[in-house]
Design an enzyme around this catalytic site. Sequence first.
Site, PDB file in Angstrom:
ATOM      1  N   GLU A   1      -9.635  29.416  18.826  1.00  0.00           N
ATOM      2  CA  GLU A   1      -8.941  28.128  18.866  1.00  0.00           C
ATOM      3  C   GLU A   1      -8.073  27.950  17.623  1.00  0.00           C
ATOM      4  OE1 GLU A   1     -10.073  23.403  19.708  1.00  0.00           O
ATOM      5  OE2 GLU A   1     -11.659  24.910  19.483  1.00  0.00           O
TER       6      GLU A   1
ATOM      7  N   GLU B   1     -19.630  19.767  17.444  1.00  0.00           N
ATOM      8  CA  GLU B   1     -19.296  19.216  18.772  1.00  0.00           C
ATOM      9  C   GLU B   1     -19.342  20.317  19.836  1.00  0.00           C
ATOM     10  OE1 GLU B   1     -15.678  19.032  21.358  1.00  0.00           O
ATOM     11  OE2 GLU B   1     -15.122  18.122  19.439  1.00  0.00           O
ATOM     12  N   HIS B   2     -18.851  21.513  19.498  1.00  0.00           N
ATOM     13  CA  HIS B   2     -18.939  22.644  20.418  1.00  0.00           C
ATOM     14  C   HIS B   2     -20.391  23.046  20.658  1.00  0.00           C
ATOM     15  CE1 HIS B   2     -14.808  24.644  20.900  1.00  0.00           C
ATOM     16  NE2 HIS B   2     -14.569  23.459  20.356  1.00  0.00           N
TER      17      HIS B   2
ATOM     18  N   HIS C   1     -16.292  19.696  14.050  1.00  0.00           N
ATOM     19  CA  HIS C   1     -15.765  20.232  15.303  1.00  0.00           C
ATOM     20  C   HIS C   1     -16.656  21.345  15.842  1.00  0.00           C
ATOM     21  CE1 HIS C   1     -13.122  23.146  17.500  1.00  0.00           C
ATOM     22  NE2 HIS C   1     -12.835  22.050  18.158  1.00  0.00           N
TER      23      HIS C   1
END
Length: 424
Positions: free
Chosen positions: A131, A54-55, A51
């Site tokens: 997040e 991906e950022h 993740h």
Amino acid sequence: MTPPKTPRVHTLANGVRVVCDPIPGLQTVALSVVAGRGARAEDLAHSGWSHLLEHMVFKGAGGRSARAIVEVIEAAGGNINAATGYERTSFQVRALADGLDLGSAVIADLVQRPAMAEADLAREKQVVGQEIAEAADAPDDLVFEMAQAAAFAGQPLGRPILGTTDSIASATPRTLGDWRASLYGPASLVISAAGAVDEDGLLRLAERDFGGAGGAPSPAGEPGRFVGGQSTHAKPLEQANLVLLLPAVGASDDAYFALRLLAEVLGGGMASRLFQEARENRGLAYAIDAYPETYSDVGVLGVYAGCAAGDAAELAKVCAGEIVGLLNPVGEAELSRAKAQLKGAMFMGRESALARAEQAAGQVLMFGRTLDPDEIAAEVDAVTPADLVALTERILAQKASATAVLGPRAALKAAPAFQTELFG
């Protein structure tokens, strides 16, 4: 020329697969570049890295800055997005028909040529940390994480996709770059486009932008194991949040469509058994539904409910009773309605070009081919009441459940109540 009903799968020399699904009458195109790797490929030390990566690729790639990446797509009337799951990572562009060339080039840069600047990584760790904190503050996110952790304790499937602030802290531009090479290797990449697109044109772009992709995939992980257990957390909320999970089958199992229909009968809509009994007849919950969650080799049958704390234990018993009730054959009318609802949901989803592109990529990753919608409908229609009974027996025979309860202390009794009602 009329396009084939089932899109063909082409394989480039380096192993990248390509799927084209033209949809007549559309003026737009959806492009999905999907890697068949995600958070399930992580060990504990790398939890959340997929993740985070991906950022990071959006912070700069192929000579474009973070701002330039989105501006160049939006200037052409399109939009760009990405998502990380347990078993795949997806990059998506929606654009006007003539924006496919640009969209393919930009995603190729993200996947193969991210800048990975150290200062950007430091900032993005802070963003992902927020997040993670946001998910912890949202009860209807946290309770699902609690249930997942109980169901698959000690495994990648039991850890949050976001990871933890500690696990992402150790990532460096170099180590995250190595992770990218294993995660987005060509053997796990599928280029899938739907809408205003032709096969020859897509193949040319795929060869141009992804024909040189390199990197070896990381080894396959361990098979998933449903462990089960109870996870409760007292928190001063207005409502109790419950997630009840039972071990089920994976997406490649012959009983996959039986699982989808079992969830539909149990809690798939307003006519479902849980909605009618728990909400309409007893007034125990405002929100309640059942759902299947499937991975390649394992899955769960889940129930989510929100209720008053004092009603939580009784509601858990009602849910258990309705599940046990599925040991009796479902009536033809009820099963017919469930089949119609399932097929309706699947085929309505196909009216979106992006959904079709993503669906085709997922099918190629799972089965090595795309599936004819008529073939899927036939599989659904072939499920019998006896199939649902057999699957229910298979689920309950394991005598395992994972129960998560988040809310006022009075609600925590729901966890043992569910287990006891099911298995004694």
